[in-house]
Motif scaffolding. Structure first.
Motif, short mmCIF file in Angstrom:
data_model
loop_
_atom_site.label_atom_id
_atom_site.label_comp_id
_atom_site.label_asym_id
_atom_site.label_seq_id
_atom_site.Cartn_x
_atom_site.Cartn_y
_atom_site.Cartn_z
N THR A 1 0.82 -1.22 0.00
CA THR A 1 0.00 0.00 0.00
C THR A 1 0.85 1.26 0.00
OG1 THR A 1 -1.62 -1.24 1.30
CG2 THR A 1 -1.96 1.12 1.14
N GLU A 2 2.06 1.18 0.52
CA GLU A 2 2.91 2.36 0.62
C GLU A 2 3.33 2.90 -0.75
OE1 GLU A 2 6.09 1.49 3.40
OE2 GLU A 2 4.68 0.38 4.67
N VAL B 1 1.13 3.48 -3.15
CA VAL B 1 -0.08 4.00 -3.78
C VAL B 1 0.03 5.48 -4.10
CG1 VAL B 1 -1.33 4.63 -1.67
CG2 VAL B 1 -2.60 3.88 -3.69
N LEU B 2 0.89 6.22 -3.37
CA LEU B 2 1.09 7.64 -3.62
C LEU B 2 2.38 7.89 -4.40
CD1 LEU B 2 0.06 9.27 -0.21
CD2 LEU B 2 -1.34 8.94 -2.26
N VAL C 1 6.52 10.01 0.90
CA VAL C 1 5.88 9.17 1.91
C VAL C 1 6.95 8.58 2.82
CG1 VAL C 1 4.40 7.19 2.29
CG2 VAL C 1 4.06 8.61 0.27
N PHE D 1 -1.83 4.54 7.80
CA PHE D 1 -1.71 4.91 6.40
C PHE D 1 -2.64 4.06 5.54
CE2 PHE D 1 0.17 4.53 2.18
CZ PHE D 1 0.45 5.85 1.85
N CYS E 1 -6.23 5.14 5.86
CA CYS E 1 -6.48 6.43 5.20
C CYS E 1 -6.57 6.30 3.68
CB CYS E 1 -5.38 7.42 5.59
SG CYS E 1 -5.60 9.07 4.90
N TYR E 2 -5.70 5.49 3.09
CA TYR E 2 -5.60 5.47 1.63
C TYR E 2 -6.10 4.19 0.97
CZ TYR E 2 -2.85 9.72 2.09
OH TYR E 2 -2.45 11.00 2.37
N TRP E 3 -6.76 3.33 1.73
CA TRP E 3 -7.20 2.07 1.14
C TRP E 3 -8.24 2.27 0.04
CZ3 TRP E 3 -4.91 -2.34 0.96
CH2 TRP E 3 -5.58 -3.43 0.41
N TYR E 4 -8.99 3.38 0.08
CA TYR E 4 -10.01 3.61 -0.96
C TYR E 4 -9.38 3.61 -2.34
CZ TYR E 4 -8.55 8.50 -1.68
OH TYR E 4 -7.85 9.63 -2.00
N LEU E 5 -8.09 4.01 -2.47
CA LEU E 5 -7.41 3.98 -3.76
C LEU E 5 -7.15 2.54 -4.20
CD1 LEU E 5 -4.78 6.80 -3.09
CD2 LEU E 5 -6.75 6.96 -4.63
#
Length: 391
Positions: free
Chosen positions: A154-155, A157-158, A237, A248, A251-255
């Protein structure tokens, strides 16, 4: 001067030949790509010795496979595997990575040929996996897609601020209607940067010259030694520990959720099944499994919502590793050792062969003919009613 020029050319050619025979200067295998950010060179021989040892030639599609045809052979099952360096597997000989082993083991279990296509690329994000499927892999008509999602995935994703080709990643943003919007601003900005222009201008040398690659590697090593003194710019990040990693993810799992659901939906439209595989990771040099329970839980929930199968290799390893000794399974830099590749291939082959995954099996022409001979004797009106299903 007239003598120095030809002698220099001869010496460079001889040195290139020596490097070729010694397989030196062959670790640089990524090239810029306007859509993907970067991708492997096609037809390039790659040799790496930093962790384990691997030496092989990528095929004409830039895949970590022997040469394959785009059209799928008759009565052959095709599996496409996506992920980062843990899938690409440059650290072991090709025949010993889990993609090759899965093809061998599953062919034996099923009694028919299985091709496993390795679409893994070092440092790829899930968005790049999806784009690689759209631009390349779906043309091979896989019956099953396996997405390897390692702990900490997941890290990625940004966007990352590192001025390095291996960190240039496009984004896929979820829209209100559930679709994804492609954004290549990171890719475009890198192409305009000093480093991007340098890479573009030296493309031929990076692809063909082992001397150039060796000099570049030496410069990188020299620069890394001065970083503690000169100071190091922080990445976009920075995630310090397991607690902040889990926050983290929340917060960003929707992506990630939107990416997996759209990926699975497109696979289903192409009559391809999907399996999400959770793979473990250790801290480099420590052999201690990294943990992120929130990520694991979210991944399984999303897989279920996307109607994709799920297998947790991370949990299976914890159950099967004797005395929780993980050192035999990982190399010094945290990539999979030969024993881990074999373990992953065993788990996947068992799950698929036992029917716990339902790939769209390739049609067996003989069995279809037998079924049709039987159906011809059934009442015609019933057949007419169900003709769409029969077709």
């Amino acid at each position: 001067t007239l003598q120095i020029i030809p002698y220099s050319i001869i010496c460079l050619c001889l040195l290139e030949a020596v490097f070729y025979l010694a397989r030196v200067g062959e670790s640089d295998h990524l090239m810029p790509d306007s859509k993907m950010g970067f991708k492997p060179f096609a037809n390039k021989r790659v040799t790496q010795r930093n962790e384990g040892f691997g030496s092989f030639r990528f095929n004409s599609f830039g895949m970590q496979n022997d040469e394959v045809t785009v059209s799928k052979p008759v009565n052959v099952m095709r599996i496409a595997v996506f992920g980062d360096s843990y899938v690409e597997s440059l650290q072991v000989p090709r025949e010993q990575n889990y993609c090759s082993l899965l093809a061998e083991k599953l062919s034996t279990k099923l009694g028919k040929q299985v091709q496993v296509l390795n679409f893994g690329v070092s440092n790829y994000s899930l968005a790049q996996d999806y784009l690689r499927y759209q631009t390349l892999a779906k043309n091979f008509q896989p019956d099953l897609v396996i997405v390897a999602y390692r702990v900490g995935e997941t890290e990625k994703v940004l966007p990352d601020s590192k001025q390095s080709l291996a960190f240039v990643r496009p984004m896929l943003f979820p829209q209100d209607d559930g679709t994804l919007k492609y954004d290549n601003s990171v890719v475009a900005n890198f192409a305009k940067s000093k480093e991007g222009k340098r890479i573009a201008s030296t493309h031929f040398l990076r692809e063909h010259s082992r001397i150039w690659s060796t000099i570049g590697r030496m410069q990188q090593n020299s620069a890394s030694l001065t970083l503690p003194i000169a100071g190091k710019k922080p990445a976009t990040v920075q995630i310090a520990n397991d607690n902040t990693r889990e926050k983290f993810v929340t917060c960003y799992w929707y992506l990630i959720d939107a990416l997996i659901k759209n990926f699975a939906k497109e696979c289903a439209a192409n009559q391809t099944a999907m399996l999400i595989m959770r793979t473990p990771m250790v801290h480099p040099g420590e052999y201690i499994l990294s943990q992120n329970k929130v990520e694991a839980s979210q991944l399984e929930t999303t897989a279920k919502a996307a109607k994709a199968e799920f297998i947790d290799i991370d949990q299976l390893l914890q159950t099967n590793a004797k005395d929780h000794n993980y050192q035999p399974y990982f190399l010094e830099g945290s990539h999979f050792a030969k024993q881990m590749h074999n373990f992953v291939a065993d788990q996947l082959a068992t799950k698929i062969a036992n029917g716990m995954v339902s790939p769209h099996w390739p049609a067996d022409n003989k069995s279809l003919e037998i079924k049709w001979q039987f159906l011809k004797h059934i009442d015609y009106d019933w057949c007419q009613c169900c003709r769409g299903t029969l077709n």
